[in-house]
Write a protein that holds these residues in place. Structure first.
Motif, PDB file in Angstrom:
ATOM      1  N   ALA A 177      56.955  42.308  18.724  1.00 67.46           N
ATOM      2  CA  ALA A 177      55.714  41.805  18.147  1.00 67.46           C
ATOM      3  C   ALA A 177      54.690  41.564  19.249  1.00 67.46           C
ATOM      4  O   ALA A 177      55.010  40.948  20.269  1.00 67.46           O
ATOM      5  CB  ALA A 177      55.987  40.510  17.390  1.00 67.46           C
ATOM      6  N   PRO A 178      53.455  42.026  19.083  1.00 68.91           N
ATOM      7  CA  PRO A 178      52.439  41.834  20.121  1.00 68.91           C
ATOM      8  C   PRO A 178      51.972  40.387  20.190  1.00 68.91           C
ATOM      9  O   PRO A 178      51.939  39.682  19.187  1.00 68.91           O
ATOM     10  CB  PRO A 178      51.311  42.766  19.686  1.00 68.91           C
ATOM     11  N   VAL A 179      51.620  39.959  21.382  1.00 72.62           N
ATOM     12  CA  VAL A 179      51.029  38.648  21.583  1.00 72.62           C
ATOM     13  C   VAL A 179      49.518  38.785  21.443  1.00 72.62           C
ATOM     14  O   VAL A 179      48.936  39.749  21.929  1.00 72.62           O
ATOM     15  CB  VAL A 179      51.393  38.093  22.979  1.00 72.62           C
ATOM     16  N   PRO A 180      48.838  37.876  20.757  1.00 66.51           N
ATOM     17  CA  PRO A 180      47.377  37.971  20.645  1.00 66.51           C
ATOM     18  C   PRO A 180      46.719  38.115  22.015  1.00 66.51           C
ATOM     19  O   PRO A 180      47.148  37.503  22.988  1.00 66.51           O
ATOM     20  CB  PRO A 180      46.999  36.647  19.970  1.00 66.51           C
ATOM     21  N   SER A 181      45.656  38.952  22.075  1.00 62.26           N
ATOM     22  CA  SER A 181      45.021  39.230  23.368  1.00 62.26           C
ATOM     23  C   SER A 181      44.458  37.980  24.015  1.00 62.26           C
ATOM     24  O   SER A 181      44.308  37.924  25.231  1.00 62.26           O
ATOM     25  CB  SER A 181      43.905  40.269  23.192  1.00 62.26           C
ATOM     26  N   GLY A 182      44.137  36.966  23.216  1.00 71.57           N
ATOM     27  CA  GLY A 182      43.643  35.726  23.797  1.00 71.57           C
ATOM     28  C   GLY A 182      44.690  34.979  24.582  1.00 71.57           C
ATOM     29  O   GLY A 182      44.364  34.145  25.435  1.00 71.57           O
ATOM     30  N   LEU A 183      45.962  35.259  24.326  1.00 75.37           N
ATOM     31  CA  LEU A 183      47.056  34.577  25.011  1.00 75.37           C
ATOM     32  C   LEU A 183      47.715  35.447  26.078  1.00 75.37           C
ATOM     33  O   LEU A 183      48.333  34.913  26.996  1.00 75.37           O
ATOM     34  CB  LEU A 183      48.121  34.124  24.000  1.00 75.37           C
ATOM     35  N   ALA A 184      47.626  36.765  25.967  1.00 75.65           N
ATOM     36  CA  ALA A 184      48.239  37.666  26.947  1.00 75.65           C
ATOM     37  C   ALA A 184      47.365  38.892  27.089  1.00 75.65           C
ATOM     38  O   ALA A 184      47.053  39.563  26.099  1.00 75.65           O
ATOM     39  CB  ALA A 184      49.652  38.061  26.509  1.00 75.65           C
ATOM     40  N   ARG A 185      46.973  39.184  28.329  1.00 79.09           N
ATOM     41  CA  ARG A 185      46.088  40.332  28.567  1.00 79.09           C
ATOM     42  C   ARG A 185      46.221  40.780  30.015  1.00 79.09           C
ATOM     43  O   ARG A 185      46.103  39.979  30.937  1.00 79.09           O
ATOM     44  CB  ARG A 185      44.642  39.965  28.256  1.00 79.09           C
ATOM     45  N   ASP A 186      46.470  42.075  30.213  1.00 80.35           N
ATOM     46  CA  ASP A 186      46.411  42.697  31.533  1.00 80.35           C
ATOM     47  C   ASP A 186      47.196  41.928  32.592  1.00 80.35           C
ATOM     48  O   ASP A 186      46.726  41.697  33.702  1.00 80.35           O
ATOM     49  CB  ASP A 186      44.959  42.855  31.983  1.00 80.35           C
ATOM     50  N   GLY A 187      48.410  41.520  32.237  1.00 81.28           N
ATOM     51  CA  GLY A 187      49.271  40.872  33.202  1.00 81.28           C
ATOM     52  C   GLY A 187      49.113  39.379  33.305  1.00 81.28           C
ATOM     53  O   GLY A 187      49.805  38.739  34.089  1.00 81.28           O
ATOM     54  N   VAL A 188      48.216  38.794  32.534  1.00 78.85           N
ATOM     55  CA  VAL A 188      48.013  37.345  32.523  1.00 78.85           C
ATOM     56  C   VAL A 188      48.487  36.810  31.178  1.00 78.85           C
ATOM     57  O   VAL A 188      48.207  37.403  30.138  1.00 78.85           O
ATOM     58  CB  VAL A 188      46.536  36.984  32.751  1.00 78.85           C
ATOM     59  N   ARG A 189      49.218  35.679  31.187  1.00 79.27           N
ATOM     60  CA  ARG A 189      49.684  35.086  29.940  1.00 79.27           C
ATOM     61  C   ARG A 189      49.565  33.582  30.007  1.00 79.27           C
ATOM     62  O   ARG A 189      49.945  32.956  30.996  1.00 79.27           O
ATOM     63  CB  ARG A 189      51.131  35.490  29.638  1.00 79.27           C
ATOM     64  N   ILE A 190      49.003  33.008  28.960  1.00 73.61           N
ATOM     65  CA  ILE A 190      48.991  31.547  28.802  1.00 73.61           C
ATOM     66  C   ILE A 190      50.355  31.149  28.268  1.00 73.61           C
ATOM     67  O   ILE A 190      50.788  31.629  27.221  1.00 73.61           O
ATOM     68  CB  ILE A 190      47.867  31.112  27.853  1.00 73.61           C
ATOM     69  N   THR A 191      51.036  30.276  28.981  1.00 75.00           N
ATOM     70  CA  THR A 191      52.412  29.946  28.628  1.00 75.00           C
ATOM     71  C   THR A 191      52.569  28.601  27.951  1.00 75.00           C
ATOM     72  O   THR A 191      53.559  28.367  27.262  1.00 75.00           O
ATOM     73  CB  THR A 191      53.292  29.970  29.892  1.00 75.00           C
ATOM     74  N   ALA A 192      51.631  27.686  28.136  1.00 75.56           N
ATOM     75  CA  ALA A 192      51.737  26.373  27.497  1.00 75.56           C
ATOM     76  C   ALA A 192      50.363  25.735  27.450  1.00 75.56           C
ATOM     77  O   ALA A 192      49.558  25.899  28.363  1.00 75.56           O
ATOM     78  CB  ALA A 192      52.713  25.468  28.254  1.00 75.56           C
ATOM     79  N   VAL A 193      50.085  25.012  26.367  1.00 75.81           N
ATOM     80  CA  VAL A 193      48.820  24.308  26.205  1.00 75.81           C
ATOM     81  C   VAL A 193      49.103  22.928  25.645  1.00 75.81           C
ATOM     82  O   VAL A 193      49.874  22.778  24.694  1.00 75.81           O
ATOM     83  CB  VAL A 193      47.857  25.059  25.261  1.00 75.81           C
ATOM     84  N   GLY A 194      48.488  21.919  26.244  1.00 74.18           N
ATOM     85  CA  GLY A 194      48.606  20.551  25.765  1.00 74.18           C
ATOM     86  C   GLY A 194      47.255  19.884  25.772  1.00 74.18           C
ATOM     87  O   GLY A 194      46.240  20.492  26.134  1.00 74.18           O
ATOM     88  N   PRO A 195      47.169  18.612  25.407  1.00 70.49           N
ATOM     89  CA  PRO A 195      45.885  17.914  25.368  1.00 70.49           C
ATOM     90  C   PRO A 195      45.180  17.849  26.719  1.00 70.49           C
ATOM     91  O   PRO A 195      43.955  17.821  26.770  1.00 70.49           O
ATOM     92  CB  PRO A 195      46.257  16.521  24.873  1.00 70.49           C
TER      93      PRO A 195
END
Length: 323
Positions: A63-81
């Motif tokens: 399943a693809p990860v949304p481009s806002g979370l993973a793109r061109d070798g960069v991935r957001i792995t965790a988000v908190g307040p």
């Protein structure tokens, strides 16, 4: 490589374009602050949520990860307040400087999104580095909400060709970089600045040599490089005739790239990268002027001209040094 239309002088770049596409990397919950390089076989963190909160979706089952979370070798792995964590990888065969533009918004009922830029320098082949974004200001999230963080854009250049507007003088003795540029009513203009920071005089004669590259660092064909900017628009600073310049140590020169992003029939051309050689034997420098040429198929290139000795390079954000 495109050749200038007469009477411009253009030479073929001798270094092949880097064909690197930074792919999305496997998920890992990151639990520390700052930047942490890893490599093949390095242990990854796992388990419950770390200080930055919930782990983001990972690419499982195809399943693809949304481009806002993973793109061109960069991935957001965790988000908190209070923070967000991300990782950057380089699957290429040479070190790369990677610049990432993130968008962060305070969450439900908060203010407008704002962009945050982070740069990783000299990321080694096969290496992964992690980083953290502070989300507490200037507009923190409302209590009980989590900010929204997305990847807007990723740009990467070979570290050996990265612009160096500040710091130690490059081995070539020439410092070349692009400015922020100007855009109005579809007309674009970006200045290329050259400074002799070495000990020998450098002779400039005419125009720089350019190679346009697409987002995957592949050469862009079908673009006409015009001598000067008059064929695009007048009054852009790219209209002076070519002249011979003896650039002594400490002196500077500049040229201007001019284009329009008008769109008509055909496919629009986007060339975010340009590999530049100031002289035929100069080391290449890859700048990122973000050429959105529309369907015009033309780029005006000014000749080198002397620059005010007081001109200063743009302020740069402190990079994250990997490796």
């Amino acid at each position: 490589m495109r050749q200038f239309e007469k009477p411009a002088t253009s030479l073929t770049a001798r270094r092949p374009a880097a064909a690197v596409t930074l792919a999305a990397v496997a998920a890992a919950l990151l639990t520390g602050c700052g930047s942490h390089p890893t490599g093949a076989g390095a242990p990854t963190a796992s388990g419950s949520a770390g200080p930055c909160g919930a782990t983001q979706p990972s690419p499982t089952g195809g399943a693809p990860v949304p481009s806002g979370l993973a793109r061109d070798g960069v991935r957001i792995t965790a988000v908190g307040p209070a923070c967000a964590q991300y990782e950057v990888t380089n699957p290429g065969t040479e070190p790369y400087d990677v610049t990432v533009v993130f968008s962060r918004s305070p969450g439900t009922g908060g203010g407008a999104p704002e962009n945050v830029t982070r740069t990783v320098t000299a990321l080694a082949p096969g290496a992964t580095t992690t980083g953290r974004l502070d989300l507490t200001g200037p507009t923190p999230a409302r209590p009980g909400t989590t900010p929204r963080v997305e990847i807007v854009k990723v740009r990467s250049v070979p570290s050996a060709e990265a612009p160096q507007p500040g710091g130690p003088c490059p081995p070539s003795g020439l410092r070349l970089y692009a400015d922020e540029g100007d855009a109005a009513m579809g007309l674009r203009a970006v200045g290329l600045h050259l400074r002799n920071c070495g000990t020998a005089t450098v002779d400039l004669d005419g125009y720089p040599t350019l190679q346009l590259l697409d987002p995957q660092h592949r050469p862009v064909d079908g673009v006409r490089l015009l001598s000067g900017g008059a064929g695009i628009a007048t009054g852009t600073g790219a209209d002076d005739p070519p002249q011979k310049i003896a650039l002594r140590p400490g002196e500077g020169a500049r040229t201007t790239l001019v284009w329009r992003n008008t769109t008509g029939d055909g496919a629009p051309v986007n060339a975010p990268y340009v590999r530049v050689r100031a002289t035929p034997d100069a080391a290449p420098v890859m700048v990122t002027p973000e050429l959105d040429l529309g369907t015009t198929g033309r780029l005006g290139v000014g000749a080198w001209a002397r620059e005010d000795p007081g001109a200063q390079p743009p302020a740069t954000r402190p990079p994250t040094q990997a490796g």
